[in-house]
Design a protein around this motif. Structure first.
Motif, PDB file in Angstrom:
ATOM      1  N   LYS A  90       1.935  -1.341  -1.627  1.00 46.20           N
ATOM      2  CA  LYS A  90       0.902  -0.317  -1.490  1.00 46.20           C
ATOM      3  C   LYS A  90       1.029   0.730  -2.594  1.00 46.20           C
ATOM      4  O   LYS A  90       0.042   1.129  -3.206  1.00 46.20           O
ATOM      5  CB  LYS A  90       1.003   0.330  -0.105  1.00 46.20           C
ATOM      6  CG  LYS A  90      -0.130   1.243   0.221  1.00 46.20           C
ATOM      7  CD  LYS A  90      -0.045   1.731   1.656  1.00 46.20           C
ATOM      8  CE  LYS A  90      -1.261   2.540   1.996  1.00 46.20           C
ATOM      9  NZ  LYS A  90      -1.279   2.950   3.397  1.00 46.20           N
ATOM     10  N   GLU A  91       2.253   1.149  -2.863  1.00 48.45           N
ATOM     11  CA  GLU A  91       2.509   2.154  -3.898  1.00 48.45           C
ATOM     12  C   GLU A  91       2.101   1.649  -5.287  1.00 48.45           C
ATOM     13  O   GLU A  91       1.507   2.377  -6.073  1.00 48.45           O
ATOM     14  CB  GLU A  91       3.999   2.498  -3.900  1.00 48.45           C
ATOM     15  CG  GLU A  91       4.427   3.465  -4.967  1.00 48.45           C
ATOM     16  CD  GLU A  91       5.942   3.615  -5.011  1.00 48.45           C
ATOM     17  OE1 GLU A  91       6.486   3.689  -6.126  1.00 48.45           O
ATOM     18  OE2 GLU A  91       6.570   3.629  -3.936  1.00 48.45           O
ATOM     19  N   ASN A  93      -0.057  -0.670  -5.866  1.00 44.90           N
ATOM     20  CA  ASN A  93      -1.471  -1.066  -5.836  1.00 44.90           C
ATOM     21  C   ASN A  93      -1.688  -2.453  -6.474  1.00 44.90           C
ATOM     22  O   ASN A  93      -2.576  -2.636  -7.290  1.00 44.90           O
ATOM     23  CB  ASN A  93      -2.330  -0.005  -6.537  1.00 44.90           C
ATOM     24  CG  ASN A  93      -3.783  -0.106  -6.151  1.00 44.90           C
ATOM     25  OD1 ASN A  93      -4.121  -0.628  -5.090  1.00 44.90           O
ATOM     26  ND2 ASN A  93      -4.653   0.376  -7.014  1.00 44.90           N
ATOM     27  N   THR A  98      -6.016  -4.046   1.130  1.00 44.39           N
ATOM     28  CA  THR A  98      -4.820  -3.555   1.802  1.00 44.39           C
ATOM     29  C   THR A  98      -4.265  -4.669   2.676  1.00 44.39           C
ATOM     30  O   THR A  98      -4.969  -5.222   3.509  1.00 44.39           O
ATOM     31  CB  THR A  98      -5.143  -2.323   2.663  1.00 44.39           C
ATOM     32  OG1 THR A  98      -5.744  -1.321   1.822  1.00 44.39           O
ATOM     33  CG2 THR A  98      -3.893  -1.769   3.303  1.00 44.39           C
TER      34      THR A  98
END
Length: 175
Positions: A90-91, A93, A98
């Motif tokens: 997530k960090e 990307n 998602t």
């Protein structure tokens, strides 16, 4: 009701935003409709693993490469949890969508099934820790004809990856 009338009814419902057309990965030629306000299930769309109704091999390969990078580099290669990998994804990307923990776990399972990662234990919170898998080999220094030697079971066997099998105790058979 003939096909034209049926199609006209669906178009009217579409115009009034009561239904919307949905394409399914399992039935690409079939036209499906669902209520306008609903989101189609992963079983219909294929979830994050499909792009335009096609299985996205490149996307999955990129994600697997990123996961392997995390497993090798995070925590000095001493092990990483599923939650740590998901947070790093997530960090960084790296995914255009998602991914939830279940989907990250599916990626991890593909790597485990391909013998690229393995579970190394659990952390203080009881979460599984994953490390890069060691290369497994069955190559060793003896030849097949050595096996028929009468003293074979007394020999120490040394494998390429450093595993050593000590000489075996002789087996005594009684009648």
């Amino acid at each position: 009701m003939d096909t034209n009338q049926n199609e006209t009814k669906w178009q009217q419902l579409e115009t009034r935003k009561l239904v919307k057309p949905v394409k399914a990965v399992t039935a690409k030629a079939k036209k499906l409709y669902m209520l306008f306000g609903l989101t189609p299930a992963k079983e219909i769309t294929g979830g994050p693993w499909y792009t335009e109704l096609e299985f996205d091999h490149e996307f999955i390969s990129e994600l697997r490469t990123f996961v392997m990078h995390c497993v090798r580099r995070l925590n000095g290669g001493k092990g990483v949890t599923l939650a740590e990998i998901a947070a790093k994804m997530k960090e960084a990307n790296v995914s255009r969508v998602t991914l939830n923990l279940e989907e990250v776990q599916q990626l991890m399972q593909t790597l485990a099934f391909d013998y690229m990662i393995e579970q190394s234990g659990v952390n203080r919170n009881g979460e599984a820790m994953f490390v890069a898998a060691r290369r497994v080999t069955t190559m060793c220094e003896f030849k097949w004809w050595d096996v028929i030697s009468p003293d074979f079971h007394f020999r120490t066997i040394r494998f390429e990856d450093g595993v050593i099998l000590a000489a075996h105790e002789p087996h005594h058979h009684t009648l």
